[in-house]
Design an enzyme around this catalytic site. Structure first.
Site, mmCIF file in Angstrom:
data_model
loop_
_atom_site.group_PDB
_atom_site.id
_atom_site.type_symbol
_atom_site.label_atom_id
_atom_site.label_comp_id
_atom_site.label_asym_id
_atom_site.label_seq_id
_atom_site.Cartn_x
_atom_site.Cartn_y
_atom_site.Cartn_z
ATOM 1 N N HIS A 249 0.647 -1.226 -0.254
ATOM 2 C CA HIS A 249 -0.150 -0.170 0.284
ATOM 3 C C HIS A 249 0.984 1.462 -0.371
ATOM 4 O O HIS A 249 2.012 0.872 0.704
ATOM 5 C CB HIS A 249 -0.875 -0.023 0.730
ATOM 6 C CG HIS A 249 -0.511 0.315 2.649
ATOM 7 N ND1 HIS A 249 0.413 -0.784 3.010
ATOM 8 C CD2 HIS A 249 0.369 1.116 3.387
ATOM 9 C CE1 HIS A 249 0.896 -0.383 4.593
ATOM 10 N NE2 HIS A 249 0.385 0.966 4.512
ATOM 11 N N GLU B 298 -4.404 3.516 1.814
ATOM 12 C CA GLU B 298 -3.700 3.588 3.302
ATOM 13 C C GLU B 298 -4.153 5.040 3.219
ATOM 14 O O GLU B 298 -2.903 5.698 3.152
ATOM 15 C CB GLU B 298 -3.282 2.841 4.045
ATOM 16 C CG GLU B 298 -3.130 3.458 5.039
ATOM 17 C CD GLU B 298 -1.882 2.541 6.374
ATOM 18 O OE1 GLU B 298 -1.088 3.801 7.084
ATOM 19 O OE2 GLU B 298 -0.853 2.014 6.514
ATOM 20 N N HIS C 119 2.621 11.938 -6.855
ATOM 21 C CA HIS C 119 0.711 11.828 -6.637
ATOM 22 C C HIS C 119 0.710 10.204 -6.499
ATOM 23 O O HIS C 119 1.318 9.542 -6.770
ATOM 24 C CB HIS C 119 0.573 12.229 -7.850
ATOM 25 C CG HIS C 119 1.467 11.980 -9.543
ATOM 26 N ND1 HIS C 119 2.493 11.960 -10.512
ATOM 27 C CD2 HIS C 119 0.810 10.497 -10.228
ATOM 28 C CE1 HIS C 119 2.895 11.182 -10.573
ATOM 29 N NE2 HIS C 119 1.777 10.094 -11.185
ATOM 30 N N GLU D 116 -3.195 10.823 -10.732
ATOM 31 C CA GLU D 116 -3.096 11.059 -12.315
ATOM 32 C C GLU D 116 -4.050 9.809 -12.293
ATOM 33 O O GLU D 116 -4.460 9.012 -12.136
ATOM 34 C CB GLU D 116 -1.364 10.220 -12.704
ATOM 35 C CG GLU D 116 -1.228 10.065 -14.242
ATOM 36 C CD GLU D 116 0.161 10.157 -14.285
ATOM 37 O OE1 GLU D 116 0.391 9.881 -15.303
ATOM 38 O OE2 GLU D 116 0.644 9.848 -13.338
#
Length: 178
Positions: free
Chosen positions: A26, A93, A120, A166
């Site tokens: 994550h 997360e 990003h 994005e």
């Protein structure tokens, strides 16, 4: 298991045996208001909340989200679901430090303002044009719309904390970086 990798300075010729089985599980974003962020990621991007973990002694909560596939079988038992969650790939997360939602002047650094750092996260979508219309309908703030700039087949939107997301349509990415 494939050992393929593109070549660039610094890249190991082979994956270290000691790293066998390592998986990127994550990426974490800190959020000011979890209700607002959970609404955004579940309503706009269709993510599902896999697990919510509270840590009262440290005054924070973790929210693990993903896009589930129809064949995914998420365990009902909370402990089994926690283990399952930490065995997945590519989760988001969201971390909420308690009390930030009550401070009107509080804001996290988005990584794109000076000094730059974090950039990003990215979602791939089946159709960039349809996704753009959906984001407009949902009132999502754009950083960059498709058709603009040097990379016309990519969009950027912002989440409630100002983090950039994005947006790419995979079949429009051929030729990038050439």
């Amino acid at each position: 298991m494939s050992t393929f990798t593109e070549n660039a300075p610094g890249v190991a010729e082979q994956s270290p045996e000691a790293a066998a089985g390592f998986t990127l599980n994550h990426s974490m974003l800190r959020v000011k208001d979890p209700e607002r962020s959970l609404h955004f990621y579940t309503h706009v991007f269709g993510m599902r909340l896999l697990r919510k973990l509270d840590f009262p002694e440290m005054q924070f909560t973790l929210y693990f989200l993903t896009r589930l596939l129809p064949e995914d079988s998420v365990p009902e038992d909370p402990d089994e679901r926690t283990v399952w969650t930490f065995s997945q790939r590519g989760l988001l997360e969201l971390t909420h430090n308690w009390g930030t939602e009550d401070d009107p002047d509080f804001a996290y650094h988005n990584g794109n303002d000076a000094p730059q750092g974090f950039g990003h996260i990215c979602f791939s979508v089946p159709n960039l044009e349809s996704a753009t219309t959906w984001f407009e309908d949902m009132g999502v703030e754009f950083v960059k719309r498709p058709g603009t700039g040097k990379m016309p087949n990519i969009a950027f939107v912002k989440d409630p904390d100002g983090y950039w997301i994005e947006i790419v349509q995979p079949d429009l990415t051929a030729g990038l970086g050439r």
